[in-house]
Motif scaffolding. Sequence first.
Motif, PDB file in Angstrom:
ATOM      1  N   THR B 496       0.869  -1.176   0.000  1.00 22.63           N
ATOM      2  CA  THR B 496       0.000   0.000   0.000  1.00 22.63           C
ATOM      3  C   THR B 496       0.899   1.216   0.000  1.00 22.63           C
ATOM      4  OG1 THR B 496      -0.052   0.056   2.396  1.00 22.63           O
ATOM      5  CG2 THR B 496      -1.820  -1.116   1.319  1.00 22.63           C
ATOM      6  N   TYR B 497       0.514   2.222  -0.752  1.00 19.66           N
ATOM      7  CA  TYR B 497       1.388   3.383  -0.849  1.00 19.66           C
ATOM      8  C   TYR B 497       0.559   4.660  -0.837  1.00 19.66           C
ATOM      9  CZ  TYR B 497       0.046   3.118  -5.787  1.00 19.66           C
ATOM     10  OH  TYR B 497      -0.665   3.049  -6.946  1.00 19.66           O
ATOM     11  N   ALA B 498       1.194   5.709  -0.409  1.00 21.00           N
ATOM     12  CA  ALA B 498       0.570   7.038  -0.432  1.00 21.00           C
ATOM     13  C   ALA B 498       1.671   8.048  -0.655  1.00 21.00           C
ATOM     14  CB  ALA B 498      -0.127   7.313   0.893  1.00 21.00           C
ATOM     15  N   SER B 499       1.442   8.957  -1.566  1.00 29.18           N
ATOM     16  CA  SER B 499       2.468   9.976  -1.812  1.00 29.18           C
ATOM     17  C   SER B 499       1.808  11.306  -2.144  1.00 29.18           C
ATOM     18  CB  SER B 499       3.384   9.551  -2.948  1.00 29.18           C
ATOM     19  OG  SER B 499       2.671   9.481  -4.148  1.00 29.18           O
ATOM     20  N   ILE B 500       2.543  12.353  -1.892  1.00 28.05           N
ATOM     21  CA  ILE B 500       2.076  13.721  -2.139  1.00 28.05           C
ATOM     22  C   ILE B 500       3.127  14.432  -2.950  1.00 28.05           C
ATOM     23  CG2 ILE B 500       1.492  15.931  -1.029  1.00 28.05           C
ATOM     24  CD1 ILE B 500       0.615  14.268   1.430  1.00 28.05           C
ATOM     25  N   ASP B 501       2.677  15.228  -3.899  1.00 29.70           N
ATOM     26  CA  ASP B 501       3.599  16.068  -4.661  1.00 29.70           C
ATOM     27  C   ASP B 501       3.111  17.507  -4.530  1.00 29.70           C
ATOM     28  OD1 ASP B 501       5.152  17.427  -6.435  1.00 29.70           O
ATOM     29  OD2 ASP B 501       4.726  16.137  -8.162  1.00 29.70           O
ATOM     30  N   SER B 512       6.528  10.295   0.532  1.00 30.71           N
ATOM     31  CA  SER B 512       5.722   9.099   0.267  1.00 30.71           C
ATOM     32  C   SER B 512       5.949   8.080   1.372  1.00 30.71           C
ATOM     33  CB  SER B 512       6.056   8.492  -1.097  1.00 30.71           C
ATOM     34  OG  SER B 512       7.383   8.046  -1.126  1.00 30.71           O
ATOM     35  N   ALA B 513       4.933   7.291   1.615  1.00 32.89           N
ATOM     36  CA  ALA B 513       5.036   6.245   2.641  1.00 32.89           C
ATOM     37  C   ALA B 513       4.405   4.987   2.094  1.00 32.89           C
ATOM     38  CB  ALA B 513       4.312   6.680   3.909  1.00 32.89           C
ATOM     39  N   MET B 514       4.978   3.868   2.441  1.00 30.29           N
ATOM     40  CA  MET B 514       4.388   2.613   1.978  1.00 30.29           C
ATOM     41  C   MET B 514       4.651   1.480   2.956  1.00 30.29           C
ATOM     42  SD  MET B 514       6.763   2.456  -1.410  1.00 30.29           S
ATOM     43  CE  MET B 514       6.576   4.192  -1.735  1.00 30.29           C
ATOM     44  N   MET B 515       3.820   0.493   2.863  1.00 29.82           N
ATOM     45  CA  MET B 515       4.000  -0.708   3.667  1.00 29.82           C
ATOM     46  C   MET B 515       3.977  -1.889   2.701  1.00 29.82           C
ATOM     47  SD  MET B 515       4.425  -2.144   6.579  1.00 29.82           S
ATOM     48  CE  MET B 515       3.922  -1.146   7.976  1.00 29.82           C
ATOM     49  N   HIS B 516       5.019  -2.697   2.780  1.00 31.86           N
ATOM     50  CA  HIS B 516       5.124  -3.840   1.868  1.00 31.86           C
ATOM     51  C   HIS B 516       4.910  -5.138   2.643  1.00 31.86           C
ATOM     52  CE1 HIS B 516       6.879  -1.066  -1.028  1.00 31.86           C
ATOM     53  NE2 HIS B 516       7.748  -0.685  -0.108  1.00 31.86           N
ATOM     54  N   ALA B 517       4.322  -6.097   1.986  1.00 37.19           N
ATOM     55  CA  ALA B 517       4.185  -7.450   2.555  1.00 37.19           C
ATOM     56  C   ALA B 517       4.725  -8.438   1.530  1.00 37.19           C
ATOM     57  CB  ALA B 517       2.724  -7.751   2.858  1.00 37.19           C
ATOM     58  N   ILE B 518       5.642  -9.288   1.961  1.00 39.48           N
ATOM     59  CA  ILE B 518       6.267 -10.244   1.020  1.00 39.48           C
ATOM     60  C   ILE B 518       6.008 -11.661   1.507  1.00 39.48           C
ATOM     61  CG2 ILE B 518       8.386 -10.788  -0.245  1.00 39.48           C
ATOM     62  CD1 ILE B 518       9.785  -8.625   1.261  1.00 39.48           C
ATOM     63  N   ASN B 519       5.703 -12.510   0.563  1.00 40.14           N
ATOM     64  CA  ASN B 519       5.670 -13.951   0.852  1.00 40.14           C
ATOM     65  C   ASN B 519       6.402 -14.652  -0.293  1.00 40.14           C
ATOM     66  OD1 ASN B 519       5.144 -16.613   1.318  1.00 40.14           O
ATOM     67  ND2 ASN B 519       2.975 -16.350   1.762  1.00 40.14           N
ATOM     68  N   ASN B 520       7.672 -14.954  -0.082  1.00 38.03           N
ATOM     69  CA  ASN B 520       8.479 -15.551  -1.141  1.00 38.03           C
ATOM     70  C   ASN B 520       8.275 -17.049  -1.276  1.00 38.03           C
ATOM     71  OD1 ASN B 520       9.749 -13.358  -2.236  1.00 38.03           O
ATOM     72  ND2 ASN B 520      11.505 -13.459  -0.860  1.00 38.03           N
ATOM     73  N   THR B 521       7.679 -17.651  -0.268  1.00 37.72           N
ATOM     74  CA  THR B 521       7.528 -19.115  -0.282  1.00 37.72           C
ATOM     75  C   THR B 521       6.062 -19.485  -0.146  1.00 37.72           C
ATOM     76  OG1 THR B 521       8.012 -19.035   2.089  1.00 37.72           O
ATOM     77  CG2 THR B 521       9.824 -19.627   0.644  1.00 37.72           C
ATOM     78  N   ARG B 522       5.245 -18.860  -0.942  1.00 29.33           N
ATOM     79  CA  ARG B 522       3.793 -19.068  -0.866  1.00 29.33           C
ATOM     80  C   ARG B 522       3.411 -20.519  -1.188  1.00 29.33           C
ATOM     81  NH1 ARG B 522      -0.643 -15.224  -1.856  1.00 29.33           N
ATOM     82  NH2 ARG B 522      -2.317 -16.300  -2.944  1.00 29.33           N
TER      83      ARG B 522
END
Lengths: 333, 645
Positions: B496-501, B512-522
């Motif tokens: 999810t990301y949010a940014s302002i210009d 900008s701010a973001m939160m990442h979620a990773i699952n490499n071994t799904r």
Amino acid sequence: MKKAVYVFLVFSINSCFTPDGYLPKIDSETINITLNSTEKPSTYIKLGFPTSTLTKEKINWQLRFENTADEWGIYTNPTEPIRIFNTEINRYDLINLNSIDGNTTWGYDDVKSNNIKSAVGRWGDFDFPNPESYKDVYILNWTQDSQDYYYKLQILDADINTYHFKYGPLDETSFQIETINKYEFQLYSYFSLVNNEQVKTIEPNINEWHIHSSYQVDSIIKHSKIPYSSTSIGSLGLFPSFELNHEHVEIFVDTVTNFEQINYVHSRNLKFEKSKNSIGLFYLKDTITSHVKSNSKQNLILRSDDEYYVIRAINIIGSSFNNHSITFEIKKL
Amino acid sequence: MKDIYHCISQLLTNPFKLRKHCSIMIVSACLITCIANQTMAQDSTSCTYILSRDDIETSNLQNLEEALSILPMFHKYIKNGSPQISYGSLGIDNIAVFKDGFPAALDQNINYDFRSIPLWDIDRIEIHLTPVVGQVKNNAIVINLYSLKIPEQPIWTKLNLTNTSSSDFHGSFILGLSNLTHSGQVGISRSFTNDLYDDERLRSTSLGAFERYDLNIKYQYKILPSVTLNIRSDNAIVHTQNKGKIIPGTSRVTDQENDFNKHNICGSLQLKASKHHTLSLDGMVHHFKNNNTLIDKDLNTGQQNLSTHTNTYPNTGYNQGLIRLSLKSFNKPLDYSLGIDLSNTRDNTYQYIDAISTVYNDYIAYGILSYRLKNTLILHGGLRLFHNNLTGNFLLPQFQIELAPREVIQLNFTSNTSVSYAPFRQLFYPTNFNEGVRNNVSLNPIKQNTIHANVILKQKNLNALSGLIFIVQSDIPRVAESNTFNSVGKSSSFSTYASIDLSNDIVSVKPSAMMHAINNTRDTGNLTFFYPELNLNTHIRIPNSKITVGLNAKYIGKHTNSFISNNIIYIAEQQKMRFLSLRIKRSFIKEKLKISFGINNILQTPFISNDIYRLTEINRESVHNERVISGYPRSFTFKVVYTNP
């Protein structure tokens, strides 16, 4: 514009790969070891920076068993003339003093340039993970402290990493069955028939030595230029020997190049070979005085785990061959 | 025309052994047609982040590899001298990189040295999330580099010099000539980046010094007012020296040297077939070689010899030939774009392995429709029929809805399916290149199913963007029980990301701010890890002073991911990373001369810990602690830019 180009050039030249610095020549190292055939016949050398040595006192043992996976050699103590006769009979109880006579063909461990031919020989079918023994009974004979010993030995079927054997004095009906597990951290497992026990304090762990400076019994005729001391068997002499940690070490004996000129580039293209033992290397008999002297023209180049060393003997001092000290010069390449 | 088709077919079968007359025909074809500067159809809504020229200079970015440390969404570190670049579960080899509409790093399944892509002639870098495009087969995420346009000046020069307190030097010189009909530009550059040491007292480098020479050429010929020819060629030589440790007890060392050479030439043709139709023909030939050598040196005698050791990275090298033909229609309310894309990728180091030719061909036919319903809705839909000669046919759909495209608040939803290939070594190379695992020439391409939604707020001086993107990868090569690569792996990424210009004539602030979620071994375990990311790019022009102040910052929180090796799941936990660069710039001589002073990597710790754990049934146990490189240490930068006129 011109100024800008000049600035560009000055900056451009300023930032470059840094040239390699100069290092002074590293001095070679000298070590001194003392060998005494009756008290301290064995010194283990670990090459490195610095080189270390470990001297061992004489211990009573007769047989050693190869620990390397898939190797099943059984050898005798190289510092004693131990002879072996293969009766080719499977019945242990039928073998006694009557089994030997004047026509008995005795054999000794035979040291070749790159291997040692065991007097026990091929005692079974090794094409299986668990070798199947031919179950021949061997007679062993040696002299120790002026006393003659006769023993009989039968190798039983081996497990994947275990030797089983049956042994006892030749003139007795009693016997022992012994098991020796292969110990992967040492080249050999040692056994004393006289003391009925496995001897575990002889050899350091496999990563803790490269060369074992000791003695080796062999035929006098084979080594006419090498000094030796006599043994209880007239045709056999006790020679100085270099046993090599053949699991980790390969060697090349260079008698052409000067010690000083031997370097890494020279050495890395040589044809190294695995060797278990080298008799009389570095030793020479003075043709006039018959005294022991060092053969400094022999350079032993040794490769171990991608490290290279060159070794030569620069001095041998001693009242007799049975008790002498030898000084080695060692250079890491 | 018949000859051209013959040449195209020959180019596809063997692009580097064209007959002489074919080469002439291809070049002639380039010369008689025109191109647009950007051939990829990219809509503005897919462009999520931009790294401007000012950002590039503030962070003193000299090549694309360095830029990927700063670019939002990407995570980069260096392990054992090799850069590890990813977005979520997507490695950089699964992400398309384009420069002026052409692949900048060959096909993306190849280990390309991104240090060979310089930024001295780049105007901006854009990240596009799920763009609706026809030609690109792996368009989940696309990085686009746009080069500086040739100014319409009779003669034009630009000198760019940068020196740092780390004794780095970067210099480039561009000469442009134009008579309005013919325009040409030649740029040369030398870039030197110094060693990075873990311990300055030791000789061994953690990251070797490297030097790059570039020769980039652009040519533009305006044959008619509506017909323009563009040809571009980028060439780079990168030499890297990794110094080894002094072998104890000797005066010897073993150094590792790497030479990466790349050459590419591309041309693009555009013919205005009618008022609403444009026909384009593009072509590219790209070649690179990556050679590794070990050198034994005696620092006492100065003697140097090639090492006989074989424990170095294998040499690699690939060629790519590419031809595109497209037709675009700009009609209201219905636009469409049709085309074919033919590509050939060949190994130029190991041309045959086990009697198998190390080459593959792609054929893509695509059609994209865009329907505009007044100002309330734009629908984009497209299909790509994609044929790979190793693995067969694939149908890749893509779909996008833009709601209220011209209103203050715009909503977008995109879904697409794209593919990227398994690495070349997994397809073709023998076991000694694959840590004992057997190759599999029939590995499926890795499929990427992407869903992306965002909302855009557009005001005069304020643009805001917020969205989410979900990517599921399947058919990832994994080692099967038969010790062969199989297409069975799955992974997923969610951000999810949010940014302002916020921009006006004086200030430009882009947080900008973001939160990442990773699952490499799904495919084997439900292990999802989260990490935050913050970015801030700011430039302030101080009125009446000719001074500009810039700030670039990036923060990545503790980064955890999972990976599989020898059928065991491992977890790698990496410390947080911080990047902060400041720059002050002043203009002189009517903006011709710009001098700037900067501090880079202010808060940066060059080495961070990367802890490896083995996952057991009930817990995890530590197996290894290692230090990886997050970037270079703090340095001061002095930069001079002179432009004439």
